[in-house]
Design a protein around this motif. Structure first.
Motif, PDB file in Angstrom:
ATOM      1  N   ILE A 100      49.963  27.922  26.311  1.00 45.98           N
ATOM      2  CA  ILE A 100      50.201  26.500  26.467  1.00 45.98           C
ATOM      3  C   ILE A 100      51.673  26.233  26.190  1.00 45.98           C
ATOM      4  N   LEU A 101      52.303  25.444  27.051  1.00 48.07           N
ATOM      5  CA  LEU A 101      53.682  25.025  26.838  1.00 48.07           C
ATOM      6  C   LEU A 101      53.676  23.546  26.502  1.00 48.07           C
ATOM      7  N   LEU A 102      54.290  23.188  25.374  1.00 43.21           N
ATOM      8  CA  LEU A 102      54.293  21.820  24.883  1.00 43.21           C
ATOM      9  C   LEU A 102      55.711  21.280  24.789  1.00 43.21           C
ATOM     10  N   ASP A 103      55.846  19.976  24.919  1.00 40.67           N
ATOM     11  CA  ASP A 103      57.105  19.271  24.705  1.00 40.67           C
ATOM     12  C   ASP A 103      56.939  18.455  23.440  1.00 40.67           C
ATOM     13  N   SER A 104      57.605  18.854  22.345  1.00 40.54           N
ATOM     14  CA  SER A 104      57.422  18.152  21.082  1.00 40.54           C
ATOM     15  C   SER A 104      58.178  16.836  21.053  1.00 40.54           C
ATOM     16  N   ARG A 136      53.566  15.902  24.504  1.00 37.91           N
ATOM     17  CA  ARG A 136      52.631  16.108  25.607  1.00 37.91           C
ATOM     18  C   ARG A 136      52.652  17.558  26.050  1.00 37.91           C
ATOM     19  N   GLN A 137      51.651  17.933  26.825  1.00 37.16           N
ATOM     20  CA  GLN A 137      51.573  19.279  27.379  1.00 37.16           C
ATOM     21  C   GLN A 137      52.383  19.342  28.665  1.00 37.16           C
ATOM     22  N   LEU A 138      53.179  20.386  28.789  1.00 28.55           N
ATOM     23  CA  LEU A 138      53.903  20.616  30.032  1.00 28.55           C
ATOM     24  C   LEU A 138      53.108  21.522  30.950  1.00 28.55           C
ATOM     25  N   ALA A 139      52.486  22.532  30.380  1.00 27.62           N
ATOM     26  CA  ALA A 139      51.675  23.466  31.157  1.00 27.62           C
ATOM     27  C   ALA A 139      50.508  23.920  30.293  1.00 27.62           C
ATOM     28  N   ASN A 140      49.322  23.891  30.867  1.00 28.34           N
ATOM     29  CA  ASN A 140      48.119  24.286  30.137  1.00 28.34           C
ATOM     30  C   ASN A 140      47.350  25.287  30.981  1.00 28.34           C
ATOM     31  N   GLU A 141      46.465  25.999  30.326  1.00 27.06           N
ATOM     32  CA  GLU A 141      45.654  27.030  30.991  1.00 27.06           C
ATOM     33  C   GLU A 141      46.542  28.049  31.702  1.00 27.06           C
ATOM     34  N   CYS A 142      47.627  28.455  31.041  1.00 21.25           N
ATOM     35  CA  CYS A 142      48.536  29.457  31.603  1.00 21.25           C
ATOM     36  C   CYS A 142      47.930  30.835  31.352  1.00 21.25           C
ATOM     37  N   LYS A 143      47.718  31.575  32.438  1.00 22.41           N
ATOM     38  CA  LYS A 143      47.094  32.893  32.311  1.00 22.41           C
ATOM     39  C   LYS A 143      47.917  33.919  33.061  1.00 22.41           C
ATOM     40  N   SER A 144      48.079  35.063  32.413  1.00 28.79           N
ATOM     41  CA  SER A 144      48.753  36.178  33.067  1.00 28.79           C
ATOM     42  C   SER A 144      47.737  36.888  33.962  1.00 28.79           C
ATOM     43  N   ALA A 145      48.184  37.899  34.667  1.00 30.25           N
ATOM     44  CA  ALA A 145      47.273  38.638  35.543  1.00 30.25           C
ATOM     45  C   ALA A 145      46.168  39.312  34.731  1.00 30.25           C
TER      46      ALA A 145
END
Length: 176
Positions: free
Chosen positions: A143-147, A151-160
């Motif tokens: 998960i990438l967040l902006d403090s 808010r969330q910038l990117a969620n459900e980030c999955k690698s291969a």
């Protein structure tokens, strides 16, 4: 015990005022007999409400915020992991096996250096206090967040590796 007529009249006037039968609507034009009322209404229209002014001040403060310039991290001799997130967002993590206290994160065509922050849960947490980015990596996703904006910038980030479904082992057949 008898109730005074003065109290009954006051209660009746209050009831009519509450119903709006007795008083004129607030949007009505001020009467000619009350020049101060006209001044008050003009001043009220000229000044924005407190809630709007607070929101405007907060928006202006966010617009004024600019992060200090920092050099892009060196990503030579690093392990690259690409993440695919919800809403077609992409995040790339560059990690060095010799230095587990830092990562480089590519987000929106910009490379950021993030420092590791210790956690009690065992999740991988990296922060960039200058750009106020937070990357949280757990075994199932990132998960990438902006403090700054909370808010969330990117969620459900999955690698291969994380995107491949886990197949449970088939139960062994009993031989008797």
């Amino acid at each position: 015990m008898a109730t005074s007529p003065k109290y009954l009249l006051a209660a009746g006037a209050f009831a009519f005022a509450a119903l709006g039968l007795c008083a004129a609507p607030a949007s009505a034009a001020p009467e000619k007999n009350h020049p101060k009322a006209a001044d008050v209404l003009k001043a009220k229209k000229a000044t924005p409400s407190k809630s709007k002014s607070k929101k405007a001040a907060a928006a202006a403060a966010e617009d004024d915020w600019t992060p200090a310039e920092e050099a892009e991290p060196d990503v030579t001799d690093t392990r690259v992991t690409e993440y695919t997130c919800e809403l077609n967002n992409k995040v790339t993590i560059y990690s060095n096996d010799k230095d587990d206290a830092h990562i480089a994160l590519r987000w929106k065509k910009r490379l950021h250096r993030l420092d590791r922050v210790g956690t009690t849960t065992g999740a991988l947490r990296f922060e960039n206090t200058n750009f106020r980015l937070i990357w949280i990596g757990i075994p199932s996703k990132g998960i990438l967040l902006d403090s700054r904006l909370n808010r969330q910038l990117a969620n459900e980030c999955k690698s291969a590796d994380q995107a491949t479904p886990v197949v449970a082992a088939a139960p062994e057949e009993k031989t008797s």
